[in-house]
Design an enzyme around this catalytic site. Structure first.
Site, PDB file in Angstrom:
ATOM      1  N   ARG A 164       0.813  -1.229   0.000  1.00 13.02           N
ATOM      2  CA  ARG A 164       0.000   0.000   0.000  1.00 13.02           C
ATOM      3  C   ARG A 164       0.841   1.271   0.000  1.00 13.02           C
ATOM      4  O   ARG A 164       0.411   2.309  -0.448  1.00 13.02           O
ATOM      5  CB  ARG A 164      -0.911   0.031   1.229  1.00 13.02           C
ATOM      6  CG  ARG A 164      -2.069  -0.935   1.143  1.00 13.02           C
ATOM      7  CD  ARG A 164      -2.717  -1.053   2.496  1.00 13.02           C
ATOM      8  NE  ARG A 164      -1.719  -1.411   3.515  1.00 13.02           N
ATOM      9  CZ  ARG A 164      -1.971  -1.561   4.798  1.00 13.02           C
ATOM     10  NH1 ARG A 164      -3.183  -1.367   5.245  1.00 13.02           N
ATOM     11  NH2 ARG A 164      -1.022  -1.897   5.653  1.00 13.02           N
ATOM     12  N   LYS A 199       1.674 -20.607   5.451  1.00 11.67           N
ATOM     13  CA  LYS A 199       1.013 -20.711   6.752  1.00 11.67           C
ATOM     14  C   LYS A 199       0.914 -19.354   7.426  1.00 11.67           C
ATOM     15  O   LYS A 199       1.783 -18.518   7.185  1.00 11.67           O
ATOM     16  CB  LYS A 199       1.754 -21.704   7.632  1.00 11.67           C
ATOM     17  CG  LYS A 199       3.007 -21.104   8.295  1.00 11.67           C
ATOM     18  CD  LYS A 199       3.508 -21.954   9.433  1.00 11.67           C
ATOM     19  CE  LYS A 199       4.540 -21.177  10.207  1.00 11.67           C
ATOM     20  NZ  LYS A 199       5.184 -21.863  11.300  1.00 11.67           N
ATOM     21  N   LYS A 250      13.547 -28.119   2.111  1.00  7.99           N
ATOM     22  CA  LYS A 250      14.896 -28.414   2.609  1.00  7.99           C
ATOM     23  C   LYS A 250      15.475 -29.640   1.917  1.00  7.99           C
ATOM     24  O   LYS A 250      14.771 -30.612   1.651  1.00  7.99           O
ATOM     25  CB  LYS A 250      14.858 -28.638   4.127  1.00  7.99           C
ATOM     26  CG  LYS A 250      14.598 -27.356   4.888  1.00  7.99           C
ATOM     27  CD  LYS A 250      14.623 -27.592   6.370  1.00  7.99           C
ATOM     28  CE  LYS A 250      14.414 -26.284   7.104  1.00  7.99           C
ATOM     29  NZ  LYS A 250      15.548 -25.364   6.974  1.00  7.99           N
ATOM     30  N   GLU A 254      13.430 -24.948  18.998  1.00 11.13           N
ATOM     31  CA  GLU A 254      13.950 -23.604  18.740  1.00 11.13           C
ATOM     32  C   GLU A 254      14.531 -23.053  20.037  1.00 11.13           C
ATOM     33  O   GLU A 254      13.985 -23.312  21.120  1.00 11.13           O
ATOM     34  CB  GLU A 254      12.819 -22.682  18.267  1.00 11.13           C
ATOM     35  CG  GLU A 254      12.254 -23.065  16.922  1.00 11.13           C
ATOM     36  CD  GLU A 254      11.082 -22.180  16.544  1.00 11.13           C
ATOM     37  OE1 GLU A 254      11.264 -21.296  15.714  1.00 11.13           O
ATOM     38  OE2 GLU A 254       9.999 -22.372  17.116  1.00 11.13           O
ATOM     39  N   ASP A 275       0.969 -23.620  15.264  1.00  5.80           N
ATOM     40  CA  ASP A 275       2.075 -22.950  14.572  1.00  5.80           C
ATOM     41  C   ASP A 275       3.063 -23.956  13.965  1.00  5.80           C
ATOM     42  O   ASP A 275       3.641 -23.681  12.914  1.00  5.80           O
ATOM     43  CB  ASP A 275       2.815 -22.039  15.569  1.00  5.80           C
ATOM     44  CG  ASP A 275       3.835 -21.154  14.888  1.00  5.80           C
ATOM     45  OD1 ASP A 275       3.484 -20.524  13.872  1.00  5.80           O
ATOM     46  OD2 ASP A 275       4.988 -21.088  15.352  1.00  5.80           O
ATOM     47  N   HIS A 281       4.436 -28.225   9.887  1.00  2.00           N
ATOM     48  CA  HIS A 281       5.792 -28.763   9.693  1.00  2.00           C
ATOM     49  C   HIS A 281       5.952 -30.196  10.218  1.00  2.00           C
ATOM     50  O   HIS A 281       6.445 -31.077   9.526  1.00  2.00           O
ATOM     51  CB  HIS A 281       6.831 -27.871  10.372  1.00  2.00           C
ATOM     52  CG  HIS A 281       6.765 -26.439   9.954  1.00  2.00           C
ATOM     53  ND1 HIS A 281       6.588 -26.058   8.651  1.00  2.00           N
ATOM     54  CD2 HIS A 281       6.845 -25.294  10.670  1.00  2.00           C
ATOM     55  CE1 HIS A 281       6.569 -24.731   8.584  1.00  2.00           C
ATOM     56  NE2 HIS A 281       6.711 -24.244   9.795  1.00  2.00           N
ATOM     57  N   LYS A 325       9.684 -23.743  21.969  1.00  6.64           N
ATOM     58  CA  LYS A 325      10.535 -22.548  21.925  1.00  6.64           C
ATOM     59  C   LYS A 325      11.337 -22.451  23.216  1.00  6.64           C
ATOM     60  O   LYS A 325      10.974 -23.045  24.219  1.00  6.64           O
ATOM     61  CB  LYS A 325       9.657 -21.309  21.756  1.00  6.64           C
ATOM     62  CG  LYS A 325       8.969 -21.288  20.393  1.00  6.64           C
ATOM     63  CD  LYS A 325       8.371 -19.952  20.084  1.00  6.64           C
ATOM     64  CE  LYS A 325       7.807 -19.932  18.670  1.00  6.64           C
ATOM     65  NZ  LYS A 325       8.859 -19.944  17.635  1.00  6.64           N
TER      66      LYS A 325
HETATM   67  P1  NAP Z   1       4.695  -8.119   7.319  1.00  4.65           P
HETATM   68  O1  NAP Z   1       6.121  -7.835   7.588  1.00  4.65           O
HETATM   69  O2  NAP Z   1       3.661  -7.543   8.258  1.00  4.65           O
HETATM   70  O3  NAP Z   1       4.382  -7.580   5.835  1.00  4.65           O
HETATM   71  C1  NAP Z   1       3.067  -7.441   5.341  1.00  4.65           C
HETATM   72  C2  NAP Z   1       3.135  -6.832   3.949  1.00  4.65           C
HETATM   73  O4  NAP Z   1       1.807  -6.719   3.456  1.00  4.65           O
HETATM   74  C3  NAP Z   1       3.740  -5.438   3.904  1.00  4.65           C
HETATM   75  O5  NAP Z   1       4.482  -5.313   2.714  1.00  4.65           O
HETATM   76  C4  NAP Z   1       2.505  -4.524   3.838  1.00  4.65           C
HETATM   77  O6  NAP Z   1       2.880  -3.324   3.230  1.00  4.65           O
HETATM   78  C5  NAP Z   1       1.573  -5.387   2.990  1.00  4.65           C
HETATM   79  N1  NAP Z   1       0.156  -5.101   3.195  1.00  4.65           N
HETATM   80  C6  NAP Z   1      -0.529  -5.070   4.357  1.00  4.65           C
HETATM   81  N2  NAP Z   1      -1.832  -4.795   4.128  1.00  4.65           N
HETATM   82  C7  NAP Z   1      -1.974  -4.671   2.788  1.00  4.65           C
HETATM   83  C8  NAP Z   1      -3.075  -4.387   1.938  1.00  4.65           C
HETATM   84  N3  NAP Z   1      -4.306  -4.171   2.411  1.00  4.65           N
HETATM   85  N4  NAP Z   1      -2.859  -4.360   0.609  1.00  4.65           N
HETATM   86  C9  NAP Z   1      -1.621  -4.568   0.100  1.00  4.65           C
HETATM   87  N5  NAP Z   1      -0.547  -4.837   0.858  1.00  4.65           N
HETATM   88  C10 NAP Z   1      -0.721  -4.883   2.183  1.00  4.65           C
HETATM   89  O7  NAP Z   1       4.393  -9.670   7.240  1.00  4.65           O
HETATM   90  P2  NAP Z   1       5.437 -10.865   6.889  1.00  4.65           P
HETATM   91  O8  NAP Z   1       6.167 -11.246   8.131  1.00  4.65           O
HETATM   92  O9  NAP Z   1       6.224 -10.501   5.691  1.00  4.65           O
HETATM   93  O10 NAP Z   1       4.457 -12.074   6.573  1.00  4.65           O
HETATM   94  C11 NAP Z   1       3.708 -12.185   5.372  1.00  4.65           C
HETATM   95  C12 NAP Z   1       2.983 -13.511   5.372  1.00  4.65           C
HETATM   96  O11 NAP Z   1       3.913 -14.576   5.391  1.00  4.65           O
HETATM   97  C13 NAP Z   1       2.078 -13.729   6.585  1.00  4.65           C
HETATM   98  O12 NAP Z   1       0.974 -14.488   6.178  1.00  4.65           O
HETATM   99  C14 NAP Z   1       2.949 -14.548   7.517  1.00  4.65           C
HETATM  100  O13 NAP Z   1       2.176 -15.322   8.402  1.00  4.65           O
HETATM  101  C15 NAP Z   1       3.688 -15.422   6.508  1.00  4.65           C
HETATM  102  N6  NAP Z   1       4.973 -15.913   7.009  1.00  4.65           N
HETATM  103  C16 NAP Z   1       5.973 -15.043   7.324  1.00  4.65           C
HETATM  104  C17 NAP Z   1       7.196 -15.536   7.740  1.00  4.65           C
HETATM  105  C18 NAP Z   1       8.350 -14.611   8.057  1.00  4.65           C
HETATM  106  O14 NAP Z   1       9.444 -15.123   8.221  1.00  4.65           O
HETATM  107  N7  NAP Z   1       8.146 -13.311   8.138  1.00  4.65           N
HETATM  108  C19 NAP Z   1       7.398 -16.910   7.854  1.00  4.65           C
HETATM  109  C20 NAP Z   1       6.352 -17.780   7.526  1.00  4.65           C
HETATM  110  C21 NAP Z   1       5.148 -17.258   7.096  1.00  4.65           C
HETATM  111  P3  NAP Z   1       1.986  -1.978   3.386  1.00  4.65           P
HETATM  112  O15 NAP Z   1       1.770  -1.755   4.839  1.00  4.65           O
HETATM  113  O16 NAP Z   1       2.804  -0.908   2.731  1.00  4.65           O
HETATM  114  O17 NAP Z   1       0.736  -2.214   2.639  1.00  4.65           O
END
Ligand code: NAP
Length: 488
Positions: A51, A148, A182, A216, A235, A240, A335
């Protein structure tokens, strides 16, 4: 040994949530590494969306910073890095609004593979899938990637699958479980099905039990809001650990192809003995770390002093089929444990008769250890004569293989995300979960969670830096077995 790079067709990859943590830590660095490996054709483009207002140049600068942080080797190759950044575009888009979709349509090309990676909160999955369909951006060949949490329980997983199914057929949907990317996990299939050595032994007659540990050392690291509603069961176990169990226990598929493998995994999940109110106390252990060793307690980290959420779970699972009846699968994950360690341990039965009387008491016997973290590799524990003049005394030694070393130095193995993203582009779903698998996994875990709630059990406290609650050790001791130590 140099790993072979399978070429892929030119692609347009749209990352929804391209400014988020997952995109910065995994997706963009992963794509960069695949380009360096020669697997990203020059015509390919990556279109980031979110956004916030960013120009292409600002998005590239953000990606540049992500590479410095999460792909530090990029600093050694400035030209290649510039080439990569040049392939990135940015479109400002609100997933739930009208803005940005026309611009995205302009950037997408009709003649190359099209993939949409939903790196956003799961609450946005349905809305994005719907917009992609309404706007006609989802072509019959395009792919959608989600990760997930895929639901919170069976009902929500079904609802999510139904939302995705409105715009995409099952062969277009890629549900990532990065554990399946992996090297070792895929090697588990190679070891089982490409060697004649293990398969005859891979059953209840010869395997005493299987241990699957995903430990972890970190706590919940600022994820309290999500984690306190999920807990270790949702989780980690539902996805996993279940996937690792399936790959260990499944029947040989007719061929190494997506549906053949996924059919066999599904059969395993459906053969799991149900655990409900009557079994839950005997077959499961919940734990929650308390304060200690300089760490705050789980409840403090979660900001919920009365939290009953488990940060540790151990389960004695049983598979009711011909191959595994009578061989328990012990699962544990938690954890703030002693070390970061993920492994599958297949413990074989003792020889039917020992000619070395009184010797074997302290030994574990033969075990095949499949290590996923921290280093990927395989160890076969063998019992041999203790060398030296001390007579016929027995000892255990590992036959060890580290994949990183075998493949020529650490860093030679692609990260799981790299591999999986390229599988999406190639259209290979073998290492992705099918919708019915996800639902079946919830159908097994939901009654366990419901039983905990019904019985009002509180998780047992455990000290940070250990191996979980005492009750988890007892789960094994009662069966005259023991866990392998959690050691890095
Ligand atoms: P995050 O850091 O909160 O990033 C969310 C992203 O979505 C940001 O780029 C945000 O940018 C965008 N966003 C939010 N609302 C939006 C909207 N209405 N329209 C368009 N874009 C929007 O989350 P994340 O950690 O990257 O995780 C993303 C997904 O991957 C989640 O489902 C999470 O459960 C999963 N996941 C993450 C990890 C990890 O290592 N981080 C691992 C496994 C799974 P703006 O605010 O600029 O819109």
């Amino acid at each position: 040994m140099v790993s072979r790079v399978i070429p892929v067709e030119p692609f347009d990859l749209v990352i929804f949530g391209a400014t988020g943590d997952l995109a910065r830590r995994k997706i963009l660095p992963g794509l960069f590494r695949r380009m360096v490996a020669g697997q990203m054709p020059p015509e390919s483009r990556v279109i980031g969306t979110a956004r916030r207002e960013l120009t292409d140049a600002e998005f590239r600068a953000m990606a540049d910073a992500a590479l410095s942080e999460f792909a530090p080797e990029a600093d050694r190759t400035p030209e290649i890095r510039a080439t990569f950044l040049d392939r990135l575009d940015y479109v400002r888009l609100d997933a739930l609004g009208a803005e940005g979709w026309d611009e995205l349509a302009v950037r997408l090309r009709p003649d190359c593979v099209r993939a949409f990676y939903l790196s956003v909160a799961p609450t946005l999955f349905g809305g994005i899938a719907q917009r992609l369909t309404e706007t006609g951006l989802a072509t019959p060949d395009s792919r959608i990637v989600v990760e997930k949490p895929l639901g919170h329980d069976l009902a929500s997983a079904r609802a999510l699958n139904a939302q995705l199914a409105r715009g995409f057929s099952e062969r277009q949907i890629y549900r990532i479980d990065h554990y399946l990317g992996k090297e070792t996990v895929q090697n588990l299939m190679a070891i089982r099905f490409a060697n004649a050595l293990f398969e005859p032994l891979w059953n209840a007659r010869h395997v005493d039990h299987v241990q699957i540990t995903v430990a972890e050392s970190i706590g919940i690291e600022g994820r309290g809001a999500y984690y306190d509603r999920a807990g270790a069961m949702r989780d980690m176990v539902q996805n996993h650990l279940m996937q690792l169990l399936c790959l260990t226990a499944m029947e040989p598929p007719a061929k190494f192809a997506a549906d053949a493998v996924r059919d066999e995994k599904l059969k395993v999940i459906r053969s799991l003995e149900p655990i409900g109110v009557a079994e839950v106390a005997e077959r499961t252990v919940r734990g929650q770390y308390r304060a200690g060793n300089g760490f705050a307690s789980y409840a403090e980290e979660a900001g919920n002093p009365d939290s009953r959420t488990e940060s540790f779970v151990a389960i004695k699972a049983g598979i009711a089929n011909w191959r595994w009846s009578g061989t328990p699968f012990y699962l544990r994950t938690g954890k703030r444990l002693r070390a970061r360690l993920s492994e599958i341990v297949v413990v074989f039965r003792d020889p039917p008769h020992s000619i070395f009387s009184g010797q074997n008491q302290a030994l574990h016997g033969n075990a095949l250890i499949i290590r996923l973290q921290p280093d990927e590799g395989i160890t076969l524990m063998m019992t041999i004569k203790d060398p030296g003049p001390g007579g016929m005394r027995l000892t255990e030694v590992p036959l060890d293989m580290s994949f990183a070393e075998t493949l020529g130095g650490s860093g030679a193995l692609p990260d799981a995300y790299e591999r999986l993203i390229m599988d999406v582009i190639r259209g290979d779903q073998t290492l992705f979960m099918r919708g019915d698998e996800v639902e079946a996994a919830w159908a097994w875990t939901d009654p366990i969670i419901a039983a905990w709630e019904e019985l009002g059990t509180r998780p047992a406290p455990y000290d940070p830096g250990g191996s979980g609650p005492e009750d988890a050790l007892m789960l094994m001791h009662r069966d005259h077995r023991r866990w392998r130590e959690i050691e890095a």
